[in-house]
Design an enzyme around this catalytic site. Structure first.
Site, PDB file in Angstrom:
ATOM      1  N   ASP A 141      44.634  31.300  45.112  1.00  4.30           N
ATOM      2  CA  ASP A 141      43.565  31.093  44.133  1.00  4.30           C
ATOM      3  C   ASP A 141      43.883  30.095  43.025  1.00  4.30           C
ATOM      4  OD1 ASP A 141      45.142  32.454  42.340  1.00  4.30           O
ATOM      5  OD2 ASP A 141      43.744  34.082  41.975  1.00  4.30           O
ATOM      6  N   CYS A 201      31.436  51.053  38.824  1.00  2.00           N
ATOM      7  CA  CYS A 201      32.220  49.955  38.256  1.00  2.00           C
ATOM      8  C   CYS A 201      31.558  49.358  37.023  1.00  2.00           C
ATOM      9  CB  CYS A 201      32.463  48.879  39.316  1.00  2.00           C
ATOM     10  SG  CYS A 201      30.969  48.096  39.968  1.00  2.00           S
ATOM     11  N   CYS A 205      33.149  50.048  32.546  1.00  2.00           N
ATOM     12  CA  CYS A 205      33.718  48.896  31.835  1.00  2.00           C
ATOM     13  C   CYS A 205      33.766  49.159  30.324  1.00  2.00           C
ATOM     14  CB  CYS A 205      32.900  47.637  32.111  1.00  2.00           C
ATOM     15  SG  CYS A 205      33.561  46.179  31.260  1.00  2.00           S
ATOM     16  N   CYS A 248      43.005  44.597  33.519  1.00  2.00           N
ATOM     17  CA  CYS A 248      42.242  45.846  33.425  1.00  2.00           C
ATOM     18  C   CYS A 248      41.832  46.249  34.836  1.00  2.00           C
ATOM     19  CB  CYS A 248      41.018  45.649  32.538  1.00  2.00           C
ATOM     20  SG  CYS A 248      39.961  47.113  32.392  1.00  2.00           S
ATOM     21  N   CYS A 251      37.303  48.814  36.653  1.00  2.00           N
ATOM     22  CA  CYS A 251      36.195  48.635  37.597  1.00  2.00           C
ATOM     23  C   CYS A 251      36.671  48.684  39.037  1.00  2.00           C
ATOM     24  CB  CYS A 251      35.441  47.335  37.315  1.00  2.00           C
ATOM     25  SG  CYS A 251      36.411  45.829  37.531  1.00  2.00           S
ATOM     26  N   CYS A 255      36.084  52.474  42.046  1.00  2.00           N
ATOM     27  CA  CYS A 255      35.256  52.212  43.228  1.00  2.00           C
ATOM     28  C   CYS A 255      35.415  53.328  44.264  1.00  2.00           C
ATOM     29  CB  CYS A 255      35.647  50.873  43.856  1.00  2.00           C
ATOM     30  SG  CYS A 255      34.714  50.463  45.350  1.00  2.00           S
TER      31      CYS A 255
END
Length: 388
Positions: A141, A201, A205, A248, A251, A255
């Site tokens: 990435d 999710c 937050c 963090c 989220c 799931c």
């Protein structure tokens, strides 16, 4: 890489790639075509136009190349997307209640995944080139590749409402990498969305970083604030950060599809035990050289000592721990204005009004405008609290 050899049949190449991927510790491998994400450019353009990329200017600068794999490499014919499971062996959310301990995102407890994945991808790509005669390029990435839409198009999972890839087999815990190749490989069918009416999710937050399902505003995201953001943490998000000092996982961890995930044994990834719940007081004691040594090989090293200590000081301010006041106090004399300002805020949370105002009286020699503003704001807030 490449050679002038007669290509091997597509199905045989697929079998070969799948076998090599398993040997290298990848949980999944699938193939798509470079034109399989036609909606991605418009969605990226909207995201950038709304300013939700915050200070990540590299996203805007590489938007054209990022929008279509063929703009990155015109000769690409197939995109091989590989996923590595980094699932933790226990729920990361459990750590949020240990306020004197730092919560580091599960992915960052391992060696830097860019190095891990890229090395293994290169080995597979070289074998593909040698066997097929095709040219290959490897991307993790750090390159302008929209890997999550490509992974969805290849059938590895779908982009959930938290914008991360979700897999029916591995939940939300996947590293992604890709091999671009001139070989014509059989493409897999895309995966469909399985989020349904679930909002777990979005609702968990801490900073309301999702303006709508499938949309993320990085300016409000704790992962962005603790990793990419270079300045002081905005006041409105400091309390919400809790003890999260790098990234963090909220989220991801909440799931429901994670119930099918297993700890990352097949990936041969071993999390560092000393990063599972480090003591904030010990982290506050790190100088620059100690920081670099302690986080050698870790993605945390890339943000630098000052930003990291800023994060730890914010967590200390949220700890309600008297024992952390003195380690925070020592940072009032830190060479970095970023660190000094974070120390001011932390102490304003930990000390009583009289003790803090006594400290503020001795801060008249501060020359940095941002730090002076921290003192003024904290002193005013402390004074107001005393009057109530």
């Amino acid at each position: 890489m490449g050679a002038s050899r007669k290509p091997v049949a597509s199905d045989r190449l697929r079998d070969f790639l799948e076998d090599e991927a398993r040997k290298a510790g990848f949980a999944e491998i699938a193939v798509t075509t470079p034109d399989a994400t036609p909606l991605a450019p418009a969605r990226l353009g909207e995201y950038l136009a709304l300013g939700r990329h915050a200070s990540m200017e590299w996203m805007a600068e590489t938007a054209e190349r990022r929008s279509d794999p063929r703009k990155l490499w015109p000769d690409v014919r197939s995109v091989v997307v590989l996923a590595m499971n980094y699932g933790p062996d226990k729920d990361p959310l459990e750590l949020l209640g240990k306020r004197e301990r730092g919560a580091i995102s599960a992915y960052a407890r391992h060696r830097d995944y860019h190095d891990v994945i890229k090395g293994r991808l290169k080995e597979i790509a070289q074998k593909l080139a040698a066997r097929s005669g095709a040219d290959v390029k490897v991307f993790v990435d750090t390159a302008p590749v929209m890997e999550k839409p490509l992974a969805e198009a290849a059938g590895l999972g779908w982009q959930g409402k938290h914008t991360n890839l979700v897999s029916r087999a591995h939940g939300s815990w996947l590293f992604l990498g890709s091999i671009f190749t001139t070989a014509e490989l059989r493409a897999d069918a895309p995966e469909r969305d399985h989020c349904g009416s679930c909002r777990a999710c979005l609702d968990i937050c801490p900073t309301a970083a999702f303006p709508a399902p499938y949309q993320l505003d990085a300016r409000r995201c704790i992962s962005y604030l603790t990793i990419e953001h270079k300045g002081p943490i905005p006041h409105e998000f400091r309390a919400a950060m809790g003890n999260r000092i790098y990234g963090c996982d909220d989220c991801l961890a909440v799931c429901p599809w994670n119930k099918f995930a297993q700890a990352a044994s097949e990936a041969k990834l071993v999390a560092r035990a000393d990063l599972e719940e480090p003591a904030l007081g010990e982290l506050l004691a790190l100088d620059d050289a100690e920081f670099r040594t302690f986080f050698s090989g870790s993605p945390i090293k890339r943000i630098g000592r000052d930003r990291f200590i800023r994060n730890v000081l914010t967590a200390a301010g949220n700890s309600a721990s008297d024992a952390l006041a003195e380690p925070c106090r020592r940072h009032l004399l830190d060479p970095s204005p970023l660190v000094r300002g974070a120390a001011v805020w932390a102490l304003s949370q930990l000390l009583d009004e009289a003790s803090f105002m006594e400290l503020a009286a001795g801060a008249r020699n501060e020359e940095d405008d941002d730090v002076k503003a921290e003192w003024s704001r904290a002193a005013a807030r402390s004074h107001e609290g005393a009057l109530q």
